[in-house]
Design a protein around this motif. Structure first.
Motif, PDB file in Angstrom:
ATOM      1  N   GLU A  73      15.860   4.992  -2.452  1.00 48.43           N
ATOM      2  CA  GLU A  73      15.468   3.287  -3.399  1.00 48.43           C
ATOM      3  C   GLU A  73      15.661   2.165  -2.314  1.00 48.43           C
ATOM      4  O   GLU A  73      15.631   1.706  -1.358  1.00 48.43           O
ATOM      5  CB  GLU A  73      16.592   3.212  -3.630  1.00 48.43           C
ATOM      6  N   VAL A  74      14.312   1.420  -2.768  1.00 46.38           N
ATOM      7  CA  VAL A  74      13.522  -0.416  -1.868  1.00 46.38           C
ATOM      8  C   VAL A  74      14.308  -1.117  -3.231  1.00 46.38           C
ATOM      9  O   VAL A  74      13.707  -1.541  -4.144  1.00 46.38           O
ATOM     10  CB  VAL A  74      12.723   0.187  -1.990  1.00 46.38           C
ATOM     11  N   PHE A  75      15.381  -2.687  -2.314  1.00 43.75           N
ATOM     12  CA  PHE A  75      14.950  -3.083  -2.750  1.00 43.75           C
ATOM     13  C   PHE A  75      14.638  -4.524  -2.380  1.00 43.75           C
ATOM     14  O   PHE A  75      14.662  -5.191  -0.981  1.00 43.75           O
ATOM     15  CB  PHE A  75      16.578  -3.785  -2.848  1.00 43.75           C
ATOM     16  N   GLU A  76      13.939  -5.760  -3.384  1.00 45.60           N
ATOM     17  CA  GLU A  76      13.173  -6.717  -2.005  1.00 45.60           C
ATOM     18  C   GLU A  76      13.853  -8.054  -2.995  1.00 45.60           C
ATOM     19  O   GLU A  76      14.206  -8.205  -4.112  1.00 45.60           O
ATOM     20  CB  GLU A  76      12.292  -6.491  -3.170  1.00 45.60           C
ATOM     21  N   PHE A  77      14.320  -8.544  -1.519  1.00 44.15           N
ATOM     22  CA  PHE A  77      15.463  -9.470  -1.144  1.00 44.15           C
ATOM     23  C   PHE A  77      14.447 -10.773  -2.725  1.00 44.15           C
ATOM     24  O   PHE A  77      13.684 -11.143  -2.658  1.00 44.15           O
ATOM     25  CB  PHE A  77      14.864 -10.279  -0.100  1.00 44.15           C
ATOM     26  N   ASN A 136       1.453  -1.168   0.176  1.00 46.48           N
ATOM     27  CA  ASN A 136      -0.017  -0.086  -0.186  1.00 46.48           C
ATOM     28  C   ASN A 136       1.035   1.279   0.039  1.00 46.48           C
ATOM     29  O   ASN A 136       0.402   2.088  -0.354  1.00 46.48           O
ATOM     30  CB  ASN A 136      -1.142  -0.081   1.265  1.00 46.48           C
ATOM     31  N   GLN A 137       2.215   1.199   0.371  1.00 46.92           N
ATOM     32  CA  GLN A 137       3.014   2.395   0.630  1.00 46.92           C
ATOM     33  C   GLN A 137       3.575   2.545  -0.270  1.00 46.92           C
ATOM     34  O   GLN A 137       4.620   3.772  -0.635  1.00 46.92           O
ATOM     35  CB  GLN A 137       3.573   1.794   2.201  1.00 46.92           C
ATOM     36  N   ARG A 138       4.398   1.664  -0.844  1.00 46.10           N
ATOM     37  CA  ARG A 138       5.216   1.351  -2.233  1.00 46.10           C
ATOM     38  C   ARG A 138       5.211   2.693  -2.832  1.00 46.10           C
ATOM     39  O   ARG A 138       6.687   3.381  -2.842  1.00 46.10           O
ATOM     40  CB  ARG A 138       5.090  -0.206  -2.965  1.00 46.10           C
ATOM     41  N   GLU A 139       4.473   2.450  -3.916  1.00 47.33           N
ATOM     42  CA  GLU A 139       4.477   3.996  -4.392  1.00 47.33           C
ATOM     43  C   GLU A 139       5.081   5.600  -3.717  1.00 47.33           C
ATOM     44  O   GLU A 139       5.759   5.873  -4.342  1.00 47.33           O
ATOM     45  CB  GLU A 139       3.030   4.715  -4.932  1.00 47.33           C
ATOM     46  N   ASP A 140       4.346   5.407  -2.561  1.00 48.84           N
ATOM     47  CA  ASP A 140       4.812   6.546  -1.916  1.00 48.84           C
ATOM     48  C   ASP A 140       6.122   6.687  -1.172  1.00 48.84           C
ATOM     49  O   ASP A 140       7.219   7.045  -1.647  1.00 48.84           O
ATOM     50  CB  ASP A 140       4.192   6.620  -0.616  1.00 48.84           C
ATOM     51  N   LEU A 141       6.763   5.341  -1.061  1.00 50.00           N
ATOM     52  CA  LEU A 141       8.134   5.196  -0.449  1.00 50.00           C
ATOM     53  C   LEU A 141       9.202   5.583  -1.661  1.00 50.00           C
ATOM     54  O   LEU A 141      10.271   6.524  -1.735  1.00 50.00           O
ATOM     55  CB  LEU A 141       8.627   4.087  -0.247  1.00 50.00           C
ATOM     56  N   LEU A 142       8.527   5.292  -2.916  1.00 55.10           N
ATOM     57  CA  LEU A 142       9.340   5.127  -4.379  1.00 55.10           C
ATOM     58  C   LEU A 142       9.416   6.894  -4.614  1.00 55.10           C
ATOM     59  O   LEU A 142       9.877   7.385  -4.921  1.00 55.10           O
ATOM     60  CB  LEU A 142       9.416   4.499  -5.694  1.00 55.10           C
ATOM     61  N   ASP A 143       8.136   7.515  -4.558  1.00 53.07           N
ATOM     62  CA  ASP A 143       7.768   8.694  -5.108  1.00 53.07           C
ATOM     63  C   ASP A 143       8.781   9.621  -4.568  1.00 53.07           C
ATOM     64  O   ASP A 143       9.238  10.839  -4.450  1.00 53.07           O
ATOM     65  CB  ASP A 143       6.794   9.561  -4.938  1.00 53.07           C
ATOM     66  N   ALA A 144       9.238   9.425  -2.595  1.00 48.35           N
ATOM     67  CA  ALA A 144      10.070  10.337  -1.819  1.00 48.35           C
ATOM     68  C   ALA A 144      11.080  10.064  -1.996  1.00 48.35           C
ATOM     69  O   ALA A 144      12.535  10.660  -1.746  1.00 48.35           O
ATOM     70  CB  ALA A 144       9.361   9.487  -0.166  1.00 48.35           C
ATOM     71  N   GLY A 145      11.872   9.594  -3.012  1.00 49.39           N
ATOM     72  CA  GLY A 145      13.183   9.269  -3.476  1.00 49.39           C
ATOM     73  C   GLY A 145      13.807   8.075  -2.632  1.00 49.39           C
ATOM     74  O   GLY A 145      15.718   7.846  -2.787  1.00 49.39           O
ATOM     75  N   SER A 180      18.247 -10.173  -5.500  1.00 52.60           N
ATOM     76  CA  SER A 180      17.760  -8.438  -5.243  1.00 52.60           C
ATOM     77  C   SER A 180      16.922  -8.207  -6.606  1.00 52.60           C
ATOM     78  O   SER A 180      18.200  -7.963  -7.052  1.00 52.60           O
ATOM     79  CB  SER A 180      17.422  -7.513  -3.630  1.00 52.60           C
ATOM     80  N   TRP A 181      15.519  -7.399  -6.571  1.00 54.75           N
ATOM     81  CA  TRP A 181      15.122  -6.812  -7.562  1.00 54.75           C
ATOM     82  C   TRP A 181      14.989  -4.988  -6.885  1.00 54.75           C
ATOM     83  O   TRP A 181      14.418  -4.965  -5.709  1.00 54.75           O
ATOM     84  CB  TRP A 181      13.351  -7.243  -7.671  1.00 54.75           C
ATOM     85  N   ASN A 182      14.958  -4.299  -7.763  1.00 51.89           N
ATOM     86  CA  ASN A 182      14.704  -3.715  -7.760  1.00 51.89           C
ATOM     87  C   ASN A 182      13.342  -2.562  -7.370  1.00 51.89           C
ATOM     88  O   ASN A 182      12.377  -2.990  -8.884  1.00 51.89           O
ATOM     89  CB  ASN A 182      15.940  -1.965  -8.478  1.00 51.89           C
ATOM     90  N   SER A 183      12.947  -1.987  -6.578  1.00 54.76           N
ATOM     91  CA  SER A 183      11.478  -1.881  -6.451  1.00 54.76           C
ATOM     92  C   SER A 183      11.392  -0.973  -7.558  1.00 54.76           C
ATOM     93  O   SER A 183       9.843  -1.546  -8.063  1.00 54.76           O
ATOM     94  CB  SER A 183      10.889  -1.876  -5.376  1.00 54.76           C
ATOM     95  N   ALA A 184      11.990  -0.261  -7.571  1.00 49.66           N
ATOM     96  CA  ALA A 184      11.295   0.908  -8.944  1.00 49.66           C
ATOM     97  C   ALA A 184      11.624   0.313 -10.313  1.00 49.66           C
ATOM     98  O   ALA A 184      10.831   1.450 -10.894  1.00 49.66           O
ATOM     99  CB  ALA A 184      12.605   2.080  -8.707  1.00 49.66           C
ATOM    100  N   GLU A 185      11.920  -0.675 -10.972  1.00 52.10           N
ATOM    101  CA  GLU A 185      12.898  -1.435 -12.359  1.00 52.10           C
ATOM    102  C   GLU A 185      11.797  -2.467 -12.303  1.00 52.10           C
ATOM    103  O   GLU A 185      11.702  -2.906 -14.153  1.00 52.10           O
ATOM    104  CB  GLU A 185      13.449  -1.091 -12.545  1.00 52.10           C
TER     105      GLU A 185
END
Length: 488
Positions: free
Chosen positions: A370-374, A359-368, A456-461
């Motif tokens: 960098e999120v990496f998912e294992f 639910n928060q992922r887009e807000d996290l990425l929009d804030a700048g 990991s995968w890059n959440s933004a890409e």
């Protein structure tokens, strides 16, 4: 693993030069060489963390204090119990605090252990299982939802008030790479010196709290085994530990072979001030319902606010508590680089928590951020799991469970705190903050490796959710609609 075995070898050699093979003889030379300082060693691998606990229990002289959120009755949990029993039988005073929610053991077994004159067991906040009927459990949930959800998430292991371990690992197979289907990439830290005494003070606060109930007061006295039955339970435990089918022979062999393999240690312990952070029993007064914060929350937030260049976080669950997103967005506006390593939908063991992150992922990425998912089968699994060659044919999932923070490449936190509302407001948490560039950069490199492609995968890409089966995605979508963010 090699650096840790250096440490054990040093203690083994020291033991051979004294009359008594216990920690009271081994530690004073080390501690006197570093007055008023604590030594620290990061335990990244499951098996080295298991060996640390096993060796320390076998060499304790006076006391062992153990505090866990989960204590399973699986292979590792049973072996750990047997090792504590052996220590108690040679005169060591053993105290155990376990949270009520996930304690697993037959009642007569718990009562038999507690009947030993050198073992005391207390259960934290017994609202769900220990001595609680189904009707009473339901009443506890409906009559005081906050109290039923307030758990002790602490993990501390303290020997002779001089050596301690804290971090993410509970006492169950999956935290030490011994589960056949699902294991955790976790992190602990081994500590020597004054910090262990501070940790003992925190343990004592929980031990003496009204929330920690003696196991004997919770269970039916009629279930207490007689002397003959107690001795039979003890004998069964010892027999289990001696059975090579239950304890991988290579682990025992690793302990036996230490003197033949390694010859050194001193440069591998990091010495200096270590700040132990912990919550009070109950977390907070509870006046703010499911909110309220706590000491660990305040201290970690204050440390983050001082960041100047970079923040690197590893947390299995990522659900920003109130004010969290604003804090990180403010850091990014100041030019601080913020990176977070967390689980993917495919690797997570907690769909409810992942739904909050989703639910928060887009807000996290929009804030700048960098999120990496294992990934569930990362390349790094082969290096981190000593037993990987034996398990690779079954391909066990390897998921994140480490709770770690590195600030500016200089300050390190290792503990139990997840980046979510439950850790911020409900569960008691512990950990250590260490100002040591060497340790901080060592751990940051480990996290960066976990973030790398192939791990990991890059959440933004990469749109990592697409790799999960549709059934798991459907379940996650269901949980996203549930109003439960405050307890995630």
């Amino acid at each position: 693993m090699q650096r840790f075995l250096f440490f054990l070898f040093f203690l083994f050699v020291a033991a051979s030069t004294v009359s008594a093979n216990d920690l009271q003889d081994l530690l004073p030379p080390l501690l006197s060489a570093h007055p008023n300082q604590s030594g620290a060693y990061v335990l990244d691998k499951g098996e080295e963390s298991l060996l640390a606990r096993a060796w320390l229990v076998d060499h304790a002289a006076e006391t062992i204090d153990v505090q866990y959120f989960i204590w399973s009755d699986d292979n590792i949990g049973t072996l750990a119990t047997e090792s504590l029993l052996r220590a108690a039988q040679r005169g060591v005073k053993v105290r155990v605090i376990v949270d009520d929610l996930l304690i697993q053991a037959p009642e007569d077994f718990l009562l038999a252990l507690a009947a030993h004159p050198n073992i005391s067991i207390r259960v934290y906040n017994p609202q769900h299982k220990t001595g609680v009927s189904t009707q009473q459990r339901l009443w506890n949930i409906f009559s005081n939802f906050r109290a039923a959800n307030q758990r002790m998430h602490d993990k501390t292991f303290i020997v002779d008030q001089q050596v301690a371990i804290t971090g993410g690992r509970n006492m169950a197979d999956e935290y030490y790479d011994f589960d056949q289907s699902y294991n955790f990439r976790d992190r602990d830290i081994l500590l020597l010196g004054p910090v262990a005494q501070t940790m003992t003070g925190s343990f004592d606060a929980f031990w003496n709290s009204d929330l920690a109930k003696p196991i004997e007061s919770l269970l039916n006295a009629k279930l207490a085994p007689d002397a003959q039955r107690r001795e039979a339970i003890y004998a069964d435990l010892h027999a289990y530990a001696q059975n090579p089918e239950n304890f991988a022979p290579e682990v025992k062999q690793a302990l036996d072979d230490l003197p033949l393999k390694f010859r050194g240690l001193m440069d591998n312990l990091a010495w200096g001030p270590v700040c132990f952070v912990s919550d009070e029993p109950g977390k907070n007064p509870g006046d703010n319902g499911l909110g309220g914060g706590g000491r660990t929350t305040s201290q970690l937030a204050a440390a983050l606010a001082r960041a100047q260049k970079s923040v690197t976080i590893q947390s299995p669950y990522l659900v920003m508590p109130d004010g969290g997103l604003e804090l990180f967005a403010g850091l990014i506006k100041k030019g601080v680089k913020v990176r977070i390593s967390t689980n993917s939908l495919l690797s997570t063991d907690n769909l409810q928590a992942f739904s909050g992150y989703s639910n928060q992922r887009e807000d996290l990425l929009d804030a700048g951020i960098e999120v990496f998912e294992f990934q569930p089968y990362p390349r790094i699994q082969q290096q981190l799991m000593e037993r990987y060659p034996k398990l690779k044919e079954k391909s066990p999932v390897f998921a994140l469970h480490a709770k770690t923070l590195v600030i500016d490449g200089k300050q390190l936190f290792v503990g139990t705190f997840n980046l979510d509302p439950r850790s911020a407001n409900l569960n008691t948490e512990v950990g250590v903050i260490i100002d040591n560039p060497h340790l901080a950069q060592q751990v940051e490199l480990e996290i960066e490796r976990d973030m790398a492609p192939g791990n990991s995968w890059n959440s933004a890409e990469d749109n990592p959710d697409r790799f999960a089966p549709w059934g798991k995605r459907l379940k996650m979508t269901f949980w996203k609609w549930m109003p439960m963010e405050d307890i995630l």
